[in-house]
Design a protein around this motif. Structure first.
Motif, mmCIF file in Angstrom:
data_model
loop_
_atom_site.group_PDB
_atom_site.id
_atom_site.type_symbol
_atom_site.label_atom_id
_atom_site.label_comp_id
_atom_site.label_asym_id
_atom_site.label_seq_id
_atom_site.Cartn_x
_atom_site.Cartn_y
_atom_site.Cartn_z
ATOM 1 N N ASP A 75 -13.269 10.565 -2.197
ATOM 2 C CA ASP A 75 -12.452 9.886 -1.195
ATOM 3 C C ASP A 75 -13.187 8.685 -0.594
ATOM 4 N N ASN A 111 -5.539 3.774 -7.102
ATOM 5 C CA ASN A 111 -6.734 4.325 -6.457
ATOM 6 C C ASN A 111 -6.586 5.841 -6.383
ATOM 7 N N ALA A 112 -6.581 6.459 -7.575
ATOM 8 C CA ALA A 112 -6.347 7.903 -7.699
ATOM 9 C C ALA A 112 -7.140 8.428 -8.893
ATOM 10 N N SER A 150 -2.364 4.816 -3.492
ATOM 11 C CA SER A 150 -3.516 5.594 -3.019
ATOM 12 C C SER A 150 -3.085 7.041 -2.844
ATOM 13 N N ALA A 198 -13.499 5.849 -3.166
ATOM 14 C CA ALA A 198 -12.232 5.137 -3.333
ATOM 15 C C ALA A 198 -12.023 4.138 -2.199
ATOM 16 N N ARG A 199 -12.378 4.533 -0.972
ATOM 17 C CA ARG A 199 -12.185 3.639 0.177
ATOM 18 C C ARG A 199 -13.124 2.433 0.107
ATOM 19 N N PHE A 242 0.868 -1.184 0.000
ATOM 20 C CA PHE A 242 0.000 0.000 0.000
ATOM 21 C C PHE A 242 0.899 1.226 0.000
ATOM 22 N N LEU A 255 -6.395 8.630 3.806
ATOM 23 C CA LEU A 255 -5.694 7.405 3.425
ATOM 24 C C LEU A 255 -5.553 6.459 4.609
ATOM 25 N N HIS A 287 -0.561 -1.223 -4.626
ATOM 26 C CA HIS A 287 -1.771 -0.397 -4.489
ATOM 27 C C HIS A 287 -1.320 1.034 -4.219
ATOM 28 N N ALA A 305 1.169 5.216 -0.146
ATOM 29 C CA ALA A 305 0.330 6.379 0.149
ATOM 30 C C ALA A 305 1.094 7.671 -0.079
ATOM 31 N N GLU A 356 -8.594 4.508 4.669
ATOM 32 C CA GLU A 356 -8.628 3.526 3.577
ATOM 33 C C GLU A 356 -7.889 2.249 3.969
ATOM 34 N N ALA A 366 -11.996 -0.025 -2.734
ATOM 35 C CA ALA A 366 -10.766 -0.754 -2.421
ATOM 36 C C ALA A 366 -11.005 -1.799 -1.338
#
Length: 372
Positions: free
Chosen positions: A304, A277-278, A234, A307-308, A173, A186, A232, A175, A189, A311
């Motif tokens: 936002d 995830n953007a 984000s 996206a959470r 992940f 984030l 991933h 970020a 997320e 995912a």
């Protein structure tokens, strides 16, 4: 002033006006009596021959005239006061009428608002019912697909693919949330993703690691250090096909699509899936499938919360052994279930010749070829 206050004032003014009119009637009666007295005295003078009597009558007439003048003055004053009271009553009646109209208007607005809210609730209930029905249909289709997948397990190619899957996959992940960009949740997320993985059937087969406040060099370091199976990203994306990383002082650094594609190429020996995830990241996702099996990006800006939700449900499905296609579809279904109208934003791409239904990331624990 309230409606009750206006009504009370009008009632008081009417009483005061009635009292004034009563006084006015008395004064007018008094004036009539004085005029009658003066007339009688004047007639009696002409009929009298006595000088002293005539003088006495004239003095009485003078006094009567004085009383009459005072009476006329009172009558004029009372008439003025009555007129003022009538004007006050009229003004307050107008104010009362306006206040009642405003009250009625407010009541009508509140009634319309309640009607609109009820209509909105009815519409929302209908939409939720429709979404639940679509969800049931989706679940039914997925159940049928799973039954078909089980029947296909006798296919030697699929058995070999499953057998070659790692017993445990590593998800990196990454970020990036620069201080000069809109701040994203984030942390929330990764919390949701972690929660969903822990609640999945094959939770021990997914190792979620993270790298925060990522700079370009941090990204390469993390890819070398963790050797992830899934990457991933984000954070933010730009409409110019760039991902937003951070500078050393925490501000925006744009990284081009070409740089991302080249990076994925150098790590294609271990990376199989990439999730961007953007916002505006669909072109990056499509481009990296030259070097990885599958990638997910966003074809527009994405909220936002959306996206959470997407995912978290995607990794839940992966943790239950679903294919990439099924996990992707479940992410879309989760958006619909939450009433988030962004189900058309995520896009799934695969390498040429690869069916996303055939991409399963986790090998069920204990699986051996002889089981099938």
């Amino acid at each position: 002033m309230s409606i009750d206050s206006y009504r009370s004032t009008i009632t008081r003014l009417k009483k005061e006006k009635a009292n004034l009119e009563k006084d006015l009637a008395c004064e007018r009666k008094k004036s009539s009596q004085l005029q009658g007295d003066i007339s009688s005295l004047s007639q009696s003078i002409t009929s009298s021959t006595s000088l002293s009597t005539q003088q006495s009558k004239r003095r009485q007439i003078d006094l009567k005239h004085k009383d009459l003048a005072q009476c006329h003055k009172k009558i004029a004053d009372l008439e003025t006061r009555v007129s003022v009271k009538m004007a006050d009553i009229y003004r307050n009646l107008q104010s009362l009428e306006q206040a009642e109209k405003q009250k009625q208007k407010k009541q009508d607005q509140e009634q319309n608002k309640r009607a609109q809210e009820q209509k909105k609730r009815d519409t929302h209930a209908k939409l939720r019912q429709d979404e639940e029905l679509r969800h049931v249909r989706t679940v039914t289709r997925e159940t049928e697909k799973q039954a078909q997948l089980k029947r296909q397990l006798t296919d030697s190619r699929l058995v070999i693919d499953l057998a070659r899957l790692p017993e445990k996959i590593k998800v990196l992940f990454v970020a990036s949330n620069p201080i000069d960009q809109n701040q994203l949740r984030l942390d929330e997320e990764i919390r949701l993703i972690t929660q969903k993985i822990r609640a999945s059937e094959y939770r021990d087969s997914v190792d979620l690691v993270s790298s925060w406040a990522v700079r370009s060099s941090d990204f390469l370091q993390a890819l070398n250090e963790y050797k992830p199976y899934v990457v991933h990203f984000s954070g933010h994306g730009s409409s110019s096909d760039e991902l937003v990383f951070q500078t050393d002082d925490g501000k925006t650094k744009l990284v081009s699509k070409e740089a991302i594609v080249t990076t994925m190429k150098t790590f294609n020996d271990n990376i199989r899936v990439v999730i961007f995830n953007a916002c505006f990241s669909s072109n990056q996702a499509k481009a990296v499938t030259q070097h990885v099996d599958a990638a997910i990006g966003m074809n527009d800006s994405i909220g936002d919360w959306a996206a959470r939700v997407f995912a978290a449900q995607f990794y839940s499905a992966v943790g239950f052994g679903r294919s990439i296609k099924q996990a992707f579809d479940q992410g879309l279904a989760a958006l619909l279930m939450e009433g988030i109208p962004e189900e058309d934003t995520p896009v799934l791409f695969t390498r040429d010749g690869i069916d996303p239904e055939d991409i399963i990331l986790i090998r069920p624990p204990g699986l051996v070829v002889s089981d099938y």
